[in-house]
Design a protein around this motif. Structure first.
Motif: not given
Length: 176
Positions: A124-144
């Motif tokens: 029952q969490l209200h929110q999740l957050f992620a810290n992603i290096g700006v050059d980690n394109v794969s992770s940026l795309n995955l979370f988006a």
């Protein structure tokens, strides 16, 4: 636990038998920058961690699960909820798939989807957050893909190879 079973992978609690796998991931310098690790871990410390892995998320303030292939049971990665804050119903989320051979096949996406669903529906969490290096394109795309929104850039946040790099902060709010 049916909630944590997908089409190609499943997520499970860590077991004492995961010592070698966790040891290799924690000491793999090629992924230290995504895990915010900067020193090696001993088998002794990892064994102690695994001995306490039975603590629930409310006690440990984190949940680390093994990402396993459904067909073979082979462990290919780890996925975490960290900085669990029950007062504000939020947690950080992170994932690592150990070897290149298992990346880009949708396993990380499936694992992330399972843990997001578990976080919002079971915890029952209200929110999740992620810290992603700006050059980690794969992770940026995955979370988006899951609707995480970039809410800011932490300038010169991490020092990697004596160079400071930015880190993006992403947030997913449960509007249900």
């Amino acid at each position: 636990m049916i909630t944590l079973k997908g089409t190609n992978i499943y997520l499970r609690a860590l077991e004492p038998e995961d010592l070698e796998f966790v040891y290799k991931i924690e000491n793999d310098e090629s992924i230290w920058e995504v895990s915010n690790t900067n020193t090696p871990y001993s088998k002794f410390l990892i064994r102690q961690y695994l001995e306490n892995a039975h603590q629930d998320i409310y006690e440990a303030k984190q949940l680390r699960l093994a990402v396993c292939l459904l067909k073979t049971g082979k462990t290919i990665g780890l996925i975490d909820l960290f900085e669990f804050d029950p007062a504000n119903n939020r947690a950080g989320i992170g994932i690592v798939i150990q070897h290149e051979v298992h990346r880009g096949k949708g396993y990380g996406k499936e694992a992330l989807g399972l843990l997001i669903d578990f976080s919002f529906n079971q915890l029952q969490l209200h929110q999740l957050f992620a810290n992603i290096g700006v050059d980690n394109v794969s992770s940026l795309n995955l979370f988006a893909t899951f609707g995480f929104q970039k809410i800011g850039i932490k300038k010169d946040w991490n020092r990697i190879n004596n160079t400071y790099v930015d880190e993006a902060l992403f947030q997913l709010i449960n509007h249900q």
